[in-house]
Motif scaffolding. Sequence first.
Motif, mmCIF file in Angstrom:
data_model
loop_
_atom_site.group_PDB
_atom_site.id
_atom_site.type_symbol
_atom_site.label_atom_id
_atom_site.label_comp_id
_atom_site.label_asym_id
_atom_site.label_seq_id
_atom_site.Cartn_x
_atom_site.Cartn_y
_atom_site.Cartn_z
ATOM 1 N N MET A 170 0.839 -1.203 0.000
ATOM 2 C CA MET A 170 0.000 0.000 0.000
ATOM 3 C C MET A 170 0.871 1.249 0.000
ATOM 4 S SD MET A 170 -2.598 1.316 2.957
ATOM 5 C CE MET A 170 -3.211 2.997 2.956
ATOM 6 N N ALA A 171 0.492 2.226 -0.818
ATOM 7 C CA ALA A 171 1.227 3.487 -0.847
ATOM 8 C C ALA A 171 0.999 4.259 0.454
ATOM 9 C CB ALA A 171 0.775 4.333 -2.034
ATOM 10 N N ARG A 172 2.080 4.755 1.045
ATOM 11 C CA ARG A 172 1.992 5.579 2.239
ATOM 12 C C ARG A 172 2.109 7.036 1.843
ATOM 13 N NH1 ARG A 172 5.309 1.385 2.855
ATOM 14 N NH2 ARG A 172 7.107 2.693 2.359
ATOM 15 N N LYS A 173 1.739 7.927 2.756
ATOM 16 C CA LYS A 173 1.738 9.353 2.434
ATOM 17 C C LYS A 173 3.131 9.871 2.082
ATOM 18 C CE LYS A 173 -2.669 9.865 2.978
ATOM 19 N NZ LYS A 173 -3.331 10.662 4.012
ATOM 20 N N ASN A 174 4.177 9.171 2.568
ATOM 21 C CA ASN A 174 5.535 9.599 2.209
ATOM 22 C C ASN A 174 6.071 8.858 0.989
ATOM 23 O OD1 ASN A 174 5.839 7.103 3.368
ATOM 24 N ND2 ASN A 174 7.536 7.673 4.728
ATOM 25 N N SER A 175 5.214 8.082 0.328
ATOM 26 C CA SER A 175 5.640 7.372 -0.874
ATOM 27 C C SER A 175 5.873 8.354 -2.023
ATOM 28 C CB SER A 175 4.563 6.365 -1.301
ATOM 29 O OG SER A 175 4.329 5.409 -0.306
ATOM 30 N N SER A 176 6.798 7.993 -2.884
ATOM 31 C CA SER A 176 6.968 8.777 -4.113
ATOM 32 C C SER A 176 5.960 8.266 -5.130
ATOM 33 C CB SER A 176 8.391 8.627 -4.644
ATOM 34 O OG SER A 176 8.736 7.264 -4.827
ATOM 35 N N VAL A 177 5.251 9.206 -5.771
ATOM 36 C CA VAL A 177 4.166 8.870 -6.687
ATOM 37 C C VAL A 177 4.475 9.486 -8.057
ATOM 38 C CG1 VAL A 177 1.695 9.045 -7.152
ATOM 39 C CG2 VAL A 177 2.513 8.841 -4.785
ATOM 40 N N LEU A 178 4.371 8.664 -9.085
ATOM 41 C CA LEU A 178 4.592 9.104 -10.463
ATOM 42 C C LEU A 178 3.285 8.942 -11.223
ATOM 43 C CD1 LEU A 178 6.872 10.035 -12.461
ATOM 44 C CD2 LEU A 178 7.098 7.615 -13.094
ATOM 45 N N ILE A 179 2.730 10.053 -11.700
ATOM 46 C CA ILE A 179 1.485 10.032 -12.457
ATOM 47 C C ILE A 179 1.813 10.274 -13.926
ATOM 48 C CG2 ILE A 179 -0.775 11.104 -12.812
ATOM 49 C CD1 ILE A 179 -0.756 11.880 -9.852
ATOM 50 N N LEU A 180 1.444 9.335 -14.770
ATOM 51 C CA LEU A 180 1.706 9.440 -16.199
ATOM 52 C C LEU A 180 0.469 10.005 -16.880
ATOM 53 C CD1 LEU A 180 3.360 5.919 -16.714
ATOM 54 C CD2 LEU A 180 4.371 8.019 -15.795
ATOM 55 N N GLY A 181 0.561 11.243 -17.340
ATOM 56 C CA GLY A 181 -0.553 11.892 -18.012
ATOM 57 C C GLY A 181 -1.105 13.059 -17.228
ATOM 58 N N GLY A 182 -1.147 14.217 -17.865
ATOM 59 C CA GLY A 182 -1.667 15.422 -17.220
ATOM 60 C C GLY A 182 -3.017 15.843 -17.764
ATOM 61 N N GLY A 183 -3.890 14.862 -18.046
ATOM 62 C CA GLY A 183 -5.248 15.153 -18.462
ATOM 63 C C GLY A 183 -6.167 15.281 -17.265
ATOM 64 N N ALA A 184 -7.477 15.189 -17.502
ATOM 65 C CA ALA A 184 -8.463 15.424 -16.439
ATOM 66 C C ALA A 184 -8.290 14.466 -15.274
ATOM 67 C CB ALA A 184 -9.873 15.317 -17.016
ATOM 68 N N TRP A 185 -8.105 13.167 -15.572
ATOM 69 C CA TRP A 185 -8.016 12.192 -14.487
ATOM 70 C C TRP A 185 -6.662 12.230 -13.794
ATOM 71 C CZ3 TRP A 185 -10.825 7.125 -16.430
ATOM 72 C CH2 TRP A 185 -12.194 7.395 -16.544
#
Length: 459
Positions: free
Chosen positions: A1-16
Amino acid sequence: MARKNSSVLILGGGAWGLSTALHMINSGYHDITVVERAEQIPSQYSAAWDLNKIVRAEYEDPFYTELALDAIEGWKTPLFGPYYHQTGYVVAATGRAPPKAIHHLEKALSSISSHPTFAPEIRQLNGPEDFKNHTWQYTGPLTGFKGYFNRIAGYAHSADALRGIWEHCANKGVKFILGESAGKVVELLYGDETSDAGNAAFASSSTGSGPQAGQGQGRCIGAKTADGRDHLADLTICALGAHGASLIPSLGNFVVARCWSVAHVQLTEAESDYLRGIPTTNVRDLGFFFEPDPKTRLFKLCPLGTGYTNTGKDGISLPPGEVLPPPQDYIPLEDEQKLRQLLRETFPWMAERAFVEQKLCWFADTADSEYCIDFVPGTKQSLVVLSGDSGHGFKMMPSFGKWVLDLLGNKEQRLSRWQWRNTDSRGKDWSTSVSWRIGTPREVGDLVKAKSMMIKARL
């Protein structure tokens, strides 16, 4: 499970992708990076790179009705409110509409006519005079028109919404990597079961090429971009819409990249003022339009139909790339004819005007129009895919990120309708089975050939 201090990579800068970044940063995640291929946001690769999108809550499934009502409340907040216009919504069918279009209109009306939120806000329109009494700017014959007006609906300025949420997220600390080199993801990175983003030695630079590529390869530890850089993360979220199967081919087993036509008419200042405030109008057997954009004075129209796909030899449909460029400033003849008829019925003074800024708008489609918000199987909850907007996802932008947080908090997708599908529907066309789509499905390659033949005929 991702924790609040996890590094997060989001692919795509659209609406979602932006909605996910917004809700994550608001909930306490602080190491969030959005990677986007476009040079700026709004991105031309997003389905929301557009003047406007319909915001309404008429659904045959009450589950989505309630979600849309919640999203509409989100559109009324100070953050999203500048982009929302509650002009109301006229839904109609002409006297020549096929039974399928009339049936859908009746189901849409029945879905809200007894709903306590909508019931006081609906007015049935039983003929041309009713439509003209309600919207005096309709000057066409409105031949056989029947339908209704729903006050609790309208549209959102989609490109402006993307820009506004991008700027808001950036100001709150979300990092953005943009550009055709730095922001174009070319592959996902995987490691074994013990690897994580902090141990790049386990990374694999291959996403595989088989039909199940992207599944069972171990933990996803990030992505590689076209400039050769590896972007490592504890959690990777793929929000690439119609382009998602380019990185996760198995997604293409049940998600199809499909497109619809978009066209505009350039109005004068006086003409734009004349149509200011008209309701968003959806004629089920022809198409829909919005009030003119006040800044550009562009009047946007979209034909209704089954859309167009771009199916490769592997049976997966993706938006055209460099090998097959999309038609530029062009829409198929049958779509243009629908829009001309739509204008002749409503605003005949505009019916022969030139169409400008024509394009094909790509989205990710599923057979049942359900979204996919889930972990990719076999990736140890390190890779999330957001897909299957099916032409009704943008309106959910204010709410969407909450559903991603629910997935992360629950460690699984508890709604079966939004789970990953272990099915392979490649080669099966479901476009005509969707209740509101009328027409014959076609491939983009056929459109390119038709345009080429048309150009040759003119020479």
